[in-house]
Design an enzyme around this catalytic site. Structure first.
Site, mmCIF file in Angstrom:
data_model
loop_
_atom_site.group_PDB
_atom_site.id
_atom_site.type_symbol
_atom_site.label_atom_id
_atom_site.label_comp_id
_atom_site.label_asym_id
_atom_site.label_seq_id
_atom_site.Cartn_x
_atom_site.Cartn_y
_atom_site.Cartn_z
ATOM 1 N N TRP A 267 0.815 -1.227 0.000
ATOM 2 C CA TRP A 267 0.000 0.000 0.000
ATOM 3 C C TRP A 267 0.838 1.263 0.000
ATOM 4 O O TRP A 267 0.295 2.354 -0.145
ATOM 5 C CB TRP A 267 -0.928 -0.006 1.224
ATOM 6 C CG TRP A 267 -0.234 -0.389 2.512
ATOM 7 C CD1 TRP A 267 -0.283 -1.605 3.132
ATOM 8 C CD2 TRP A 267 0.638 0.427 3.306
ATOM 9 N NE1 TRP A 267 0.502 -1.593 4.258
ATOM 10 C CE2 TRP A 267 1.072 -0.344 4.386
ATOM 11 C CE3 TRP A 267 1.087 1.746 3.218
ATOM 12 C CZ2 TRP A 267 1.952 0.129 5.364
ATOM 13 C CZ3 TRP A 267 1.961 2.236 4.176
ATOM 14 C CH2 TRP A 267 2.374 1.428 5.232
ATOM 15 N N ASN A 268 2.160 1.187 0.187
ATOM 16 C CA ASN A 268 2.909 2.446 0.342
ATOM 17 C C ASN A 268 3.108 3.194 -0.983
ATOM 18 O O ASN A 268 3.195 4.408 -1.013
ATOM 19 C CB ASN A 268 4.240 2.235 1.082
ATOM 20 C CG ASN A 268 5.176 1.282 0.395
ATOM 21 O OD1 ASN A 268 4.771 0.541 -0.507
ATOM 22 N ND2 ASN A 268 6.421 1.262 0.805
ATOM 23 N N LYS B 103 -2.452 -8.808 -7.265
ATOM 24 C CA LYS B 103 -3.167 -8.626 -6.002
ATOM 25 C C LYS B 103 -2.534 -7.419 -5.305
ATOM 26 O O LYS B 103 -1.544 -7.535 -4.588
ATOM 27 C CB LYS B 103 -3.038 -9.898 -5.156
ATOM 28 C CG LYS B 103 -3.274 -9.717 -3.659
ATOM 29 C CD LYS B 103 -4.700 -9.361 -3.308
ATOM 30 C CE LYS B 103 -4.906 -9.242 -1.803
ATOM 31 N NZ LYS B 103 -4.199 -8.106 -1.177
ATOM 32 N N ALA C 14 -2.515 -4.312 -2.478
ATOM 33 C CA ALA C 14 -2.919 -4.318 -1.066
ATOM 34 C C ALA C 14 -4.396 -3.960 -0.940
ATOM 35 O O ALA C 14 -4.897 -3.088 -1.663
ATOM 36 C CB ALA C 14 -2.076 -3.302 -0.302
ATOM 37 N N GLY D 39 7.011 -6.267 -0.240
ATOM 38 C CA GLY D 39 6.358 -6.240 1.074
ATOM 39 C C GLY D 39 7.349 -6.624 2.155
ATOM 40 O O GLY D 39 8.571 -6.507 1.975
ATOM 41 N N SER D 40 6.829 -7.122 3.250
ATOM 42 C CA SER D 40 7.697 -7.392 4.400
ATOM 43 C C SER D 40 8.497 -8.683 4.215
ATOM 44 O O SER D 40 8.091 -9.586 3.480
ATOM 45 C CB SER D 40 6.845 -7.504 5.672
ATOM 46 O OG SER D 40 6.175 -8.751 5.673
ATOM 47 N N GLU E 205 11.121 -8.060 -3.182
ATOM 48 C CA GLU E 205 11.607 -6.741 -2.766
ATOM 49 C C GLU E 205 11.063 -6.549 -1.360
ATOM 50 O O GLU E 205 9.892 -6.232 -1.169
ATOM 51 C CB GLU E 205 11.087 -5.706 -3.767
ATOM 52 C CG GLU E 205 11.946 -4.472 -3.835
ATOM 53 C CD GLU E 205 11.420 -3.395 -2.916
ATOM 54 O OE1 GLU E 205 11.814 -3.418 -1.724
ATOM 55 O OE2 GLU E 205 10.628 -2.573 -3.366
ATOM 56 N N LEU E 206 11.925 -6.805 -0.369
ATOM 57 C CA LEU E 206 11.450 -6.969 1.008
ATOM 58 C C LEU E 206 11.890 -5.803 1.902
ATOM 59 O O LEU E 206 12.196 -4.730 1.411
ATOM 60 C CB LEU E 206 11.915 -8.325 1.534
ATOM 61 C CG LEU E 206 11.538 -9.517 0.631
ATOM 62 C CD1 LEU E 206 12.087 -10.829 1.173
ATOM 63 C CD2 LEU E 206 10.032 -9.615 0.438
ATOM 64 N N GLU F 106 12.455 -2.356 11.163
ATOM 65 C CA GLU F 106 12.089 -1.311 10.200
ATOM 66 C C GLU F 106 11.035 -0.408 10.844
ATOM 67 O O GLU F 106 9.980 -0.892 11.265
ATOM 68 C CB GLU F 106 11.533 -1.998 8.945
ATOM 69 C CG GLU F 106 11.445 -1.111 7.749
ATOM 70 C CD GLU F 106 11.074 -1.889 6.494
ATOM 71 O OE1 GLU F 106 10.414 -2.937 6.594
ATOM 72 O OE2 GLU F 106 11.445 -1.427 5.402
HETATM 73 C C1 SIN Z 1 10.874 3.528 -3.951
HETATM 74 O O1 SIN Z 1 10.631 3.002 -5.047
HETATM 75 O O2 SIN Z 1 11.517 4.556 -3.871
HETATM 76 C C2 SIN Z 1 10.430 2.905 -2.646
HETATM 77 C C3 SIN Z 1 9.934 1.558 -2.812
HETATM 78 C C4 SIN Z 1 9.597 0.836 -1.539
HETATM 79 O O3 SIN Z 1 9.419 1.402 -0.476
HETATM 80 O O4 SIN Z 1 9.464 -0.385 -1.627
#
Ligand code: SIN
Length: 516
Positions: free
Chosen positions: A187-188, A211, A213, A264-265, A286-287, A417
């Site tokens: 979701w970020n 899928k 978030a 994600g995490s 990408e964690l 984190e």
């Molecule tokens: C970014 O692309 O700059 C951040 C990506 C992330 O927080 O996974």
């Protein structure tokens, strides 16, 4: 196309519609100003059609700034996921057989539509995610840039010829799409995390089941509308939300799905990797991160403060590449901390849609509780709150930008984190000590350091156990550069010329009998 004013402006104020009525695209309290209301969808996108969940179930998507319900979205599970996989499987052959130029043209058309509708996409993003509008606009441009980049790279999927072991043979490598790809995103960055998976997948000739978030599905559905408008064929992109566990299990156990890409995490990434082992799927992960941000005595302190602000507080500190531990050499510790505190004091907390706001809410109350618990743990261990130190007073989801000193390696925020607007500032004495502290983590995504010594730039860059190193720079993300981590921060790279590799198989052709 302006947001406010003009005849095309539509103010969408949701009426009290029955939640389960088919085709509802807005929920009960929704207020988003859009030029093109057709971008708002709340149904799943499967095989080119907008569909309800089989049992008509829905879940609410809320604005994190005020809790207003934005939409009631189709809550899908196993059966719908299986149909999405089937659709992606059926579309695969037609899509991969298109020429690279053809796939590239469709991606470019999609990119152009995203830019044309960028203001609407940004409004939707801020409404569901909370980030300030200026950042949302930046994310749309950033997300779209991956589509443009991979539209170009689609035409450069080269193979190799290899010197043969004997004269009657010729050896060749060709590259082919891995097949159906499952994309699970957080979701970020509701737009950019998805485009940087879908774009390379489509460029390579793969089809996708996504899928996003459950907190932020509307951005994904909006750009699916544009993908369809651009002419991307039915079944090539499928997107659904709902019962996460069921969707995840169906994707990971499917033999049709040949790859899973996840942002994600780390704990969830590990579970997905284990689940993918049953069908030996390829994975890209990408964690989580625990980025060190090192300021040496010889740094340009004003530049380091500016870098720390943008790196730590972007998206209210909710990025995997945010500075997590700020390490400052003893000689500049006081100066850096004072200037950082002054800059943090100038940040404006509020609703992302309001003018001048630089720090929006966190995604939900649980996220805010987690961040406050990290602050409390540090304070209980002796940390000093220089500014901030808890909720901002604007509501349960808002955390005040915080600077902490007197922090130690035993505190939770050293190893976890933070994912919030909290900057713990640690002191160190020597270069070796800074490197040791920086590498003392299981994570290895992004790292940063500030110095003006060219020798140190090389020594420290080579010693840091991270996939990304920002040197005198707090923003490292770009579609042109490889994004990804080492250690438990993941595997694979997104963006850049390497970003396609994760979606391609190498096939070796051995031709004999050439001399006969
Ligand atoms: C970014 O692309 O700059 C951040 C990506 C992330 O927080 O996974």
């Amino acid at each position: 196309m302006g947001l406010i004013g003009g005849n095309s402006l539509q103010k969408l104020i949701g009426q009290a519609l029955p939640r389960n009525a088919p085709g509802i695209t807005i929920g009960v309290e929704m207020t988003i100003l859009l030029n093109d209301s057709s971008l708002l969808k709340s149904q799943a996108f499967i095989n080119g059609a907008w569909v309800d969940a089989d049992n008509k179930d829905v879940f609410d998507v809320k604005n994190p700034a005020d809790g207003a319900v934005l939409a009631s979205v189709a809550s899908c599970g196993r059966a719908e996921t299986a149909r999405a996989i089937e659709a992606a499987g059926s579309a695969l052959d037609g899509w991969r057989r298109r020429t690279a130029r053809d796939r590239s043209s469709l991606l470019k058309a999609w990119h152009a539509l995203m830019l044309e509708h960028s203001e609407d996409l940004a409004q939707i993003l801020t409404a569901e995610q909370g980030k300030p509008l200026a950042e949302a606009r930046g994310e749309i441009a950033y997300g779209a840039s991956y589509i443009e980049w991979f539209a170009e790279e689609a035409k450069r999927i080269y193979g190799d010829t290899i010197p043969a072991p004997s004269n009657d043979k010729r050896l060749v490598c060709i590259k082919q799409p891995v097949g159906v790809v499952a994309c699970i995103t957080p979701w970020n960055f509701p737009n950019a995390m998805l485009t940087r998976k879908i774009a390379p997948a489509l460029a390579a000739g793969c089809t996708v089941v996504c899928k996003p978030a459950n907190e932020t599905p509307l951005s994904a559905y909006a750009f699916a509308v544009l993908a369809a408008r651009a002419g991307i064929p039915d079944g090539v992109i499928n997107i659904l939300n709902g019962r996460t566990q069921e969707i995840g299990e169906t994707l990971t156990s499917s033999r049709i799905v040949r790859k899973l890409t996840f942002t994600g995490s780390t704990p969830v990434g590990k579970k997905l990797m284990a689940a993918c082992a049953g069908t030996v799927k390829r994975t890209s992960m990408e964690l989580g991160g625990n980025a060190p941000f090192i300021v040496f005595d010889d740094a340009d302190i004003d530049a380091a403060v500016a870098g720390a602000i943008v790196c730590k507080f972007r998206n209210s500190g909710q990025t995997c590449v945010c500075a997590n531990r700020i390490l400052v050499q003893a000689g500049v510790f006081e100066e850096f901390t004072a200037k950082l505190t002054q800059a943090v004091g100038a940040l404006k907390v509020g609703k992302g849609a309001d003018d001048g706001v630089t720090i929006g809410p966190l995604i939900h109350e649980t996220a805010a509780n987690d961040v406050v618990a990290l602050i409390d743990d540090a304070v209980a261990g002796g940390a000093r709150v220089i500014i901030g130190g808890g909720r901002s007073g604007l509501g349960a989801n808002f955390v005040a930008p915080t600077v902490l000193t007197n922090v130690s390696h035993e505190m939770r925020l050293f190893s976890e984190e933070i994912f919030g607007p909290v900057a713990p500032v640690f002191q160190f004495e020597t270069e070796e000590e800074a490197i040791d502290i920086a590498n003392n983590t299981e994570f290895g995504l992004a790292s940063y350091f500030y110095t003006r010594d060219i020798g140190r730039i090389w020594r420290v860059s080579e010693a840091l156990e991270y996939g990304i190193v920002g040197i005198n720079e707090g923003i490292i993300s770009s579609e042109m550069a490889p994004f990804g981590g080492v250690k438990e921060s993941g595997q694979g790279r997104e963006g850049s010329k390497y970003g396609l590799d994760d979606y391609l198989e190498i096939k070796y052709l051995c031709m004999g009998g050439i001399d006969k």
